[in-house]
Design a protein around this motif. Structure first.
Motif, PDB file in Angstrom:
ATOM      1  N   ASP A  14       7.749 -10.836  -4.636  1.00 46.96           N
ATOM      2  CA  ASP A  14       8.203 -11.181  -5.981  1.00 46.96           C
ATOM      3  C   ASP A  14       9.664 -11.582  -5.856  1.00 46.96           C
ATOM      4  O   ASP A  14      10.479 -10.815  -5.360  1.00 46.96           O
ATOM      5  CB  ASP A  14       8.074  -9.977  -6.930  1.00 46.96           C
TER       6      ASP A  14
ATOM      7  N   ASP B  58       2.092   7.093  -8.828  1.00 46.24           N
ATOM      8  CA  ASP B  58       3.229   6.566  -9.589  1.00 46.24           C
ATOM      9  C   ASP B  58       2.895   6.497 -11.071  1.00 46.24           C
ATOM     10  O   ASP B  58       3.710   6.830 -11.927  1.00 46.24           O
ATOM     11  CB  ASP B  58       3.583   5.158  -9.100  1.00 46.24           C
TER      12      ASP B  58
ATOM     13  N   ILE C 187       0.836  -1.199   0.000  1.00 44.80           N
ATOM     14  CA  ILE C 187       0.000   0.000   0.000  1.00 44.80           C
ATOM     15  C   ILE C 187       0.873   1.251   0.000  1.00 44.80           C
ATOM     16  O   ILE C 187       0.633   2.189  -0.741  1.00 44.80           O
ATOM     17  CB  ILE C 187      -0.941   0.001   1.226  1.00 44.80           C
TER      18      ILE C 187
ATOM     19  N   PHE D  10      -5.177  -7.009  -4.639  1.00 47.07           N
ATOM     20  CA  PHE D  10      -4.193  -5.936  -4.663  1.00 47.07           C
ATOM     21  C   PHE D  10      -4.491  -4.837  -5.665  1.00 47.07           C
ATOM     22  O   PHE D  10      -3.934  -3.766  -5.593  1.00 47.07           O
ATOM     23  CB  PHE D  10      -2.807  -6.507  -4.912  1.00 47.07           C
TER      24      PHE D  10
ATOM     25  N   PHE E 177      -5.249  -1.307  -4.504  1.00 49.98           N
ATOM     26  CA  PHE E 177      -4.282  -0.358  -3.981  1.00 49.98           C
ATOM     27  C   PHE E 177      -4.121   0.876  -4.844  1.00 49.98           C
ATOM     28  O   PHE E 177      -3.669   1.902  -4.393  1.00 49.98           O
ATOM     29  CB  PHE E 177      -2.926  -1.030  -3.811  1.00 49.98           C
TER      30      PHE E 177
ATOM     31  N   GLU F  43       4.853  -0.342 -13.347  1.00 46.22           N
ATOM     32  CA  GLU F  43       4.260  -1.549 -12.751  1.00 46.22           C
ATOM     33  C   GLU F  43       3.571  -1.257 -11.423  1.00 46.22           C
ATOM     34  O   GLU F  43       2.968  -2.147 -10.831  1.00 46.22           O
ATOM     35  CB  GLU F  43       5.363  -2.591 -12.510  1.00 46.22           C
ATOM     36  N   SER F  44       3.668  -0.021 -10.958  1.00 42.75           N
ATOM     37  CA  SER F  44       3.187   0.289  -9.616  1.00 42.75           C
ATOM     38  C   SER F  44       1.683   0.113  -9.476  1.00 42.75           C
ATOM     39  O   SER F  44       0.930   0.221 -10.434  1.00 42.75           O
ATOM     40  CB  SER F  44       3.575   1.720  -9.248  1.00 42.75           C
ATOM     41  N   TYR F  45       1.267  -0.153  -8.248  1.00 44.17           N
ATOM     42  CA  TYR F  45      -0.155  -0.235  -7.928  1.00 44.17           C
ATOM     43  C   TYR F  45      -0.732   1.135  -7.621  1.00 44.17           C
ATOM     44  O   TYR F  45      -1.913   1.298  -7.414  1.00 44.17           O
ATOM     45  CB  TYR F  45      -0.366  -1.117  -6.687  1.00 44.17           C
ATOM     46  N   ARG F  46       0.148   2.135  -7.501  1.00 38.40           N
ATOM     47  CA  ARG F  46      -0.323   3.434  -7.012  1.00 38.40           C
ATOM     48  C   ARG F  46      -0.628   4.398  -8.143  1.00 38.40           C
ATOM     49  O   ARG F  46       0.110   4.536  -9.099  1.00 38.40           O
ATOM     50  CB  ARG F  46       0.738   4.053  -6.097  1.00 38.40           C
TER      51      ARG F  46
ATOM     52  N   PRO G 211       6.328  -9.744 -13.288  1.00 38.55           N
ATOM     53  CA  PRO G 211       5.227 -10.600 -12.855  1.00 38.55           C
ATOM     54  C   PRO G 211       3.972 -10.257 -13.648  1.00 38.55           C
ATOM     55  O   PRO G 211       3.728  -9.083 -13.942  1.00 38.55           O
ATOM     56  CB  PRO G 211       5.057 -10.254 -11.380  1.00 38.55           C
TER      57      PRO G 211
ATOM     58  N   GLY H 131       3.442   0.912  -3.425  1.00 40.61           N
ATOM     59  CA  GLY H 131       2.900   0.634  -4.747  1.00 40.61           C
ATOM     60  C   GLY H 131       3.505  -0.586  -5.419  1.00 40.61           C
ATOM     61  O   GLY H 131       3.140  -0.939  -6.525  1.00 40.61           O
ATOM     62  N   ARG H 132       4.465  -1.219  -4.767  1.00 42.23           N
ATOM     63  CA  ARG H 132       5.070  -2.416  -5.369  1.00 42.23           C
ATOM     64  C   ARG H 132       5.114  -3.545  -4.363  1.00 42.23           C
ATOM     65  O   ARG H 132       5.200  -3.314  -3.155  1.00 42.23           O
ATOM     66  CB  ARG H 132       6.516  -2.144  -5.779  1.00 42.23           C
ATOM     67  N   ARG H 133       5.086  -4.748  -4.881  1.00 40.47           N
ATOM     68  CA  ARG H 133       5.426  -5.878  -4.023  1.00 40.47           C
ATOM     69  C   ARG H 133       6.903  -5.790  -3.700  1.00 40.47           C
ATOM     70  O   ARG H 133       7.680  -5.387  -4.569  1.00 40.47           O
ATOM     71  CB  ARG H 133       5.232  -7.194  -4.791  1.00 40.47           C
TER      72      ARG H 133
ATOM     73  N   ASP I 119      15.340  -3.964 -10.744  1.00 40.17           N
ATOM     74  CA  ASP I 119      14.990  -2.960  -9.746  1.00 40.17           C
ATOM     75  C   ASP I 119      14.460  -3.619  -8.471  1.00 40.17           C
ATOM     76  O   ASP I 119      13.347  -3.346  -8.035  1.00 40.17           O
ATOM     77  CB  ASP I 119      13.963  -1.978 -10.325  1.00 40.17           C
TER      78      ASP I 119
ATOM     79  N   LYS J 240      14.119   1.729 -12.906  1.00 39.33           N
ATOM     80  CA  LYS J 240      13.224   2.404 -11.959  1.00 39.33           C
ATOM     81  C   LYS J 240      11.963   2.887 -12.675  1.00 39.33           C
ATOM     82  O   LYS J 240      10.863   2.858 -12.111  1.00 39.33           O
ATOM     83  CB  LYS J 240      13.930   3.609 -11.321  1.00 39.33           C
TER      84      LYS J 240
ATOM     85  N   MET K 114      -7.672 -10.416   0.108  1.00 39.10           N
ATOM     86  CA  MET K 114      -7.623  -9.020  -0.338  1.00 39.10           C
ATOM     87  C   MET K 114      -7.099  -8.937  -1.765  1.00 39.10           C
ATOM     88  O   MET K 114      -6.168  -9.625  -2.140  1.00 39.10           O
ATOM     89  CB  MET K 114      -6.693  -8.224   0.593  1.00 39.10           C
TER      90      MET K 114
ATOM     91  N   LYS L 161       7.508  10.407  -4.999  1.00 37.40           N
ATOM     92  CA  LYS L 161       8.684   9.530  -4.949  1.00 37.40           C
ATOM     93  C   LYS L 161       9.956  10.367  -4.809  1.00 37.40           C
ATOM     94  O   LYS L 161      10.050  11.497  -5.275  1.00 37.40           O
ATOM     95  CB  LYS L 161       8.774   8.709  -6.242  1.00 37.40           C
TER      96      LYS L 161
ATOM     97  N   GLY M 284      -0.354 -14.001  -4.943  1.00 35.76           N
ATOM     98  CA  GLY M 284       0.128 -12.947  -5.812  1.00 35.76           C
ATOM     99  C   GLY M 284       1.632 -12.774  -5.904  1.00 35.76           C
ATOM    100  O   GLY M 284       2.093 -11.962  -6.668  1.00 35.76           O
TER     101      GLY M 284
ATOM    102  N   PHE N  39      -5.359   4.160  -3.496  1.00 35.40           N
ATOM    103  CA  PHE N  39      -4.753   4.917  -2.424  1.00 35.40           C
ATOM    104  C   PHE N  39      -4.008   6.124  -2.949  1.00 35.40           C
ATOM    105  O   PHE N  39      -3.283   6.056  -3.927  1.00 35.40           O
ATOM    106  CB  PHE N  39      -3.804   4.032  -1.617  1.00 35.40           C
TER     107      PHE N  39
ATOM    108  N   SER O 181       9.605   0.115 -13.071  1.00 34.98           N
ATOM    109  CA  SER O 181       8.921  -0.166 -11.803  1.00 34.98           C
ATOM    110  C   SER O 181       7.757   0.785 -11.586  1.00 34.98           C
ATOM    111  O   SER O 181       6.722   0.406 -11.052  1.00 34.98           O
ATOM    112  CB  SER O 181       9.884  -0.037 -10.631  1.00 34.98           C
TER     113      SER O 181
END
Lengths: 709, 341
Positions: A610, B48, A575, B3, B6, B42-45, B137, A578-580, A631, B36, B1, B15, B112, B9, B39
């Motif tokens: 991961d 980002d 949360i 993911f 997320f 790929e973010s859940y946010r 992933p 934003g990344r595992r 990364d 970077k 839950m 960052k 996950g 949020f 990444s």
């Protein structure tokens, strides 16, 4: 069932306060262990059996230890040939009867000590041998016509065995008189341990070439030692260990016959090597079962010489069972395991030193290990009678159960068309990894108790009180490098080149014996690395595909409190960032023991990380490159071969060089406590002690990452 | 839950990474900055993703100058091993080329986490100075997986990679999506018997520009040659519709045989495409298609975010399921509500 049985059952039900009292537990091999074994537990066909007679369940010899006790054979080797030689001579003067040489990882993998890929591993987990010159020093003042020498060598088996033969010749001992064993068991290297060089098929040819040579020229020498030891160390249960060892052995027999040998020419000189773990009775049964299985399985080849189907074995107490916490407890563990080996009827035995979960054995810990066997032989009555547990309802039943179980596993391999095919399909590796993940889950879930580790933990760790052996890797490297340079200057280069050319030709031509050409090259003072590279130019170097299993760990742990806590913390990490959390689990250097790395990888992925798995045998720079590209938040290094003092600082500086110092570095495996400060000062974020459960590791990692972000 | 939640949020702080430094870094080919930026994609946010979007937008002038190659085939056919041999072969002919590889690994459906082991199979390729390998992933389809792969491609182009190889998961819808975002789509096939050939997905064959029968060594060599004939017939029959009849090649990445030919044939194909201007047309369509999908994706997300204020999304779904509401009418209602909001 008799009256007595019924009344026992009633009483037992009352005492245990349970209705179903017959089965006490399921062993790791899924063999039901009963509370009580009685005469009826034995199979109806059970008849009187004698040691020295087929099927040899009670022992390969009629008199067993009453004729001659088992050979105390301690596996040792470290640093330079000079240092190891000193150590051997001391041990032999104090009651040890045979030698067993441990080589360092670069030697195993066919690299000279000065090869740029191997720097951190030189002289670490064994002795560095680069040429005949080193081999001569290793056995200096040790008469090779009298000393039986066992050599754990599989990958670089050709140049190493050749160096030994040449060193003996130059000592004035002909190969006819040499006695001992070369491990020469390449198949298990593809399942565990990974100290191979070439792909499976050409490696099998090397195995048979050696069998040909020893059969004709070294009649007293065991041409192969089919080893289950490493399978158990990698987490295989006793049934898997037993079955795969026998299946491997059968594959060698078939290969040798296919290459033109007759079964009675070589089979009597095949030997075996098993691990002895803490399941006392299971391990005794395993050795007895192994002899029966071998006898029965060998019938397929119609041997005329009875010796062809008699299984003789070396045993070693389990390194896996040793703990880093409260290490003196390991003396007790080793003693119990050694007893099981003796009661199972082993021909020779290595007892581990108590500090082996921490470092290479010191002089003092080696003495205690050796004395453990002397005490068993001299102070107890264990070797006053043959197969003292023969006829025990329990041990006999267990023996039969294991035979049955092993046969069904061997059948699975046969159904694949033999072991080479099964290995190519990745079956044995997967089975062993499953078994290993399950074992880890049992330990983390306290279903299996390890005193001082997951229960009855002593707050005060007494590791500080004794000295551990430290190898000055830089010094060994310098010494070896100087020796190689000298060798290259003094030898007849033309002769070496022409020998190497011949090796190349014979590698490509199956009708020639590779060992013979390698022998000439070693005589001419070619190095282990040169010979191995020359052969690799024809066969190629093998890269093992890494498979991974998932969910085995989780299935056994999902109700565990610490597991749940780890999942919770992981979710909040996602949360906020934003990344595992992404972790690269890697091994650096030539240390191929990847059981620990694999178990951690599966466990962490099951929690929700991961996980990137790095290839084996990476340099620090290569690991850094992978970490940067993916990364990752953290690189987790698993180190079991003492290379960390050199390799970890190199990794950290490689990460700094590409300005990625934000990637945390952690380390686990066999790390002496006295190295902790060194590693933390070098920039390691966190160290996983042996015995840390996977959820604890996860929490530890998340703590580090939360601090960083 | 789940993911995917997320992404709702909101960020507390931006960052730490310096935005301009990242752009410069990528343009200079810095591994770290490229990694970077991927990444971020790929973010859940949400925050980002917004940064990633801006980054990409600024980098757009520097994208487009690569060959994008998709490689598909069922799990176990040896895609990674092939890519290793293939990549090394390219570098042998053209040592100055920079190659990037994107591999997609399955995520564990239950929790996950993933184990990403592709570099293991591309051991020596991934060590190479000119090569960048990034395993990702999969996160399942709903994460917009394929769209992210497309954008990752763009980032890699901005970082100066000349050849971008995308290895697909080997199963499911993503195969088609990858096929629709590359310049050349290679299908790896294992020698098999006639029955197994029957089961091959026809849809995939239509996207394929080059078919490689891999693992043509040892016992499978004969089978492979037979398969080649069958495929050639299949392609021949459908060739009238296409200007390019996909060649069928035999290779063994284990023995490193035939892999060089694949590169030569592939170049032939790409040149052919460029000559006929199909290359450019395809790319234009792909960019538009990506825009369309992004639009739908973002719209969808918006609708779900607003759902509490609007007529309950679930209630609408329930009505549709029970046949009380016509789907197109339902969509109309939701859209109108959204416009009003």
């Amino acid at each position: 069932m008799s009256e007595s049985w019924k009344s026992w059952q009633e009483m037992a039900q009352k005492e245990a306060k349970k209705d179903d009292i017959e089965i006490y537990r399921l062993s790791p091999e899924s063999i039901p262990i009963k509370r009580l074994y009685v005469k009826e537990s034995l199979s109806k066909e059970a008849k009187d059996e004698y040691p020295g007679q087929a099927p040899y369940k009670r022992g390969p010899k009629a008199t067993m230890y009453t004729g001659r006790p088992w050979t105390i054979r301690q596996y040792a080797g470290f640093s330079t040939a000079e240092e190891s030689n000193k150590f051997y001579k001391d041990a032999l003067s104090k009651g040890q009867k045979g030698l067993s040489v441990a080589f360092d990882l670069p030697t195993h993998r066919g690299y000279d000590s000065d090869h740029p890929r191997v720097k951190g591993d030189v002289g670490k987990a064994g002795v560095a041998i680069d040429s005949v010159e080193d081999m001569k020093i290793l056995f200096s003042q040790i008469p090779l016509d009298q000393m039986s020498v066992s050599m754990t060598m599989n990958g670089a088996v050709l140049p190493i065995l050749a160096s030994y033969v040449v060193a003996a010749q130059e000592q004035g001992v002909s190969s006819q008189k040499l006695k001992g064993t070369i491990q020469n068991d390449i198949l298990k290297e593809y399942m565990v341990r990974n100290t191979y060089i070439y792909p499976p098929a050409p490696s099998m040819r090397i195995v048979t070439d050696i069998m040909h040579y020893t059969t004709h020229n070294m009649p007293l020498f065991n041409s192969i030692s089919v080893s289950g030891y490493h399978l158990q160390e990698a987490g295989a249960d006793s049934a898997l260990e037993l079955a795969y060892t026998i299946a491997n052995a059968l594959e060698y027999v078939r290969a040798a016959i296919a290459s033109g040998l007759k079964v009675d020419d070589f089979a009597p000189r095949m030997s075996f090597f098993f691990a002895i773990g803490m399941n006392f009775f299971m391990e005794i049964a395993k050795l007895r079962a192994a002899r029966v299985l071998w006898y029965e399985m060998m019938k397929e080849f119609n041997p005329k010489n009875p010796k062809s189907s008699i299984l003789r074995t070396h045993c070693q107490t389990s390194g896996y069972s040793l703990t880093e916490k409260s290490p003196y407890n390991n003396i007790v563990r080793t003693t119990i395991e050694a007893m099981a080996g003796a009661l199972g009827g082993t021909q020779s035995l290595h007892t581990n030193a108590f500090d082996e979960a921490i470092a290479l054995p010191s002089l003092e810990s080696s003495r205690i290990a050796r004395d453990t066997q002397l005490i068993l032989q001299k102070e107890t009555d264990i070797n006053h009678t043959v197969d003292p547990l023969g006829g025990s309802y329990f041990v006999e039943s267990l023996t039969s159960e294991l035979i049955k179980k092993a046969k069904s596993i061997i059948k699975e391999i046969d159904d694949c068309g033999g072991m080479v095919n099964a290995i190519n399909a990745g079956i044995p590796k997967l089975r062993i990894e499953e078994s290993s993940a399950r074992k880890q889950a049992r330990i983390d879930g306290k279903e299996e108790i390890i005193v001082g580790v997951n229960d009855f933990v002593d707050a005060k760790n007494n590791q500080d009180f004794f000295d551990v052996r430290v190898i000055d890797n830089e010094k060994v490297y310098r010494l070896q490098k100087a020796k190689i340079e000298k060798l290259r200057k003094e030898r007849d280069t033309k002769r070496v080149q022409s020998c190497l050319k011949k090796i190349k030709t014979s590698a490509a031509d199956k009708s020639q014996n590779l060992f013979v050409t390698v022998l000439e090259a070693m005589k001419a003072r070619a190095t282990v690395g040169e010979v191995s590279e020359t052969i690799a130019s024809v066969f190629g170097r093998y890269h093992s595909p890494i498979q991974s299993i998932s969910r085995v760990y989780m299935e056994n742990m999902s109700e565990d409190q610490s597991f749940k806590k780890a999942v919770e913390n992981l979710n909040s990490f996602i949360i906020s960032t934003g990344r595992r959390p992404r972790i690269l689990i890697a091994k650096i250097g030539q240390d191929g023991h990847d059981r620990g790395a694999k178990v951690i990888a599966t466990g962490l992925a099951d929690i929700g990380f991961d996980i990137d798995i790095g290839p084996l045998f990476q340099t620090p720079q290569e690991v850094a490159k992978q970490a940067v590209e993916n990364d990752v938040h953290m690189v987790g290094i698993s180190s079991l071969a003492a290379g960390h003092r050199t390799l970890i600082p190199e990794l950290i500086s490689a990460l700094k060089q590409v300005k990625c110092e934000d990637i945390a570095v952690s380390i686990g495996g066999v790390i002496p406590q006295k190295d902790y400060k060194f590693l933390l000062d070098a920039g390691v974020a966190t160290i996983f002690k042996p015995g840390t459960s996977i959820p604890e590791c996860a929490l530890q990692i998340l703590d580090v990452l939360n601090q960083k972000s | 839950m789940c993911f995917t939640n997320f992404r709702c949020f909101k960020s507390k702080k931006l960052k730490l990474m310096n935005y301009n430094e990242t752009i410069e870094g990528i343009l200079k080919g810095s591994r770290k900055h490229l990694a970077k930026a991927i990444s971020l994609l790929e973010s859940y946010r949400e925050d980002d993703l917004l940064i990633a979007q801006n980054l990409l937008d600024e980098l757009m002038p520097s994208t487009g100058k690569s060959y994008r190659i998709g490689i598909t085939g069922i799990p176990g056919v040896g895609k990674s091993t092939f890519i290793e041999a293939f990549g090394e072969e390219i570098l042998k002919f053209e040592p100055k080329k920079k190659i990037a590889v994107i591999t997609i690994d399955p995520s564990s459906p239950k929790r996950g986490g993933s184990i990403l082991g592709d570099k293991v199979r591309m051991n020596s390729l991934s060590r190479h100075e000119n090569v960048f390998v990034r395993p990702s992933p999969s996160k399942g389809e709903q994460g917009g997986g394929a769209l992210k792969t497309y954008e990752t491609c763009l980032l890699m182009e901005a970082a100066g990679y000349d050849i971008i190889i995308i290895e697909t998961l080997g199963v499911g819808q993503s195969e088609y999506k990858v096929g629709q975002m590359v310049d050349a789509f290679l299908l790896l096939h294992m020698p098999a018997t006639g029955d197994e050939l029957q089961g091959m997905k026809r849809g995939i064959l239509e996207l394929v520009d080059l078919l490689i029968i891999n693992k043509c060594d040892g016992k499978l060599e004969h089978e492979g040659k037979l398969n080649k004939k069958i495929f050639e017939q299949v392609f021949h029959l459908s060739a009238t519709k296409k200007k390019w009849s996909p060649p069928v090649l035999l290779a063994s990445s284990k023995e490193k045989e035939g892999v060089g030919v694949v590169w030569q044939e592939l170049k032939k194909f790409l040149l052919h495409q460029k000559k006929t201007r199909d290359f450019q047309k395809k790319r234009e369509n792909q960019a538009l298609e990506c825009f369309n999908q992004q639009l739908i994706f973002k719209l969808n997300k918006k609708i779900r975010e607003k759902e509490t204020k609007l007529l309950s999304y679930e209630a609408i779904q329930e009505k549709i399921k029970n046949g009380l509401l016509c789907p197109s009418k339902a969509a109309q209602i939701v859209l109108e509500n959204l416009m009003k909001a």
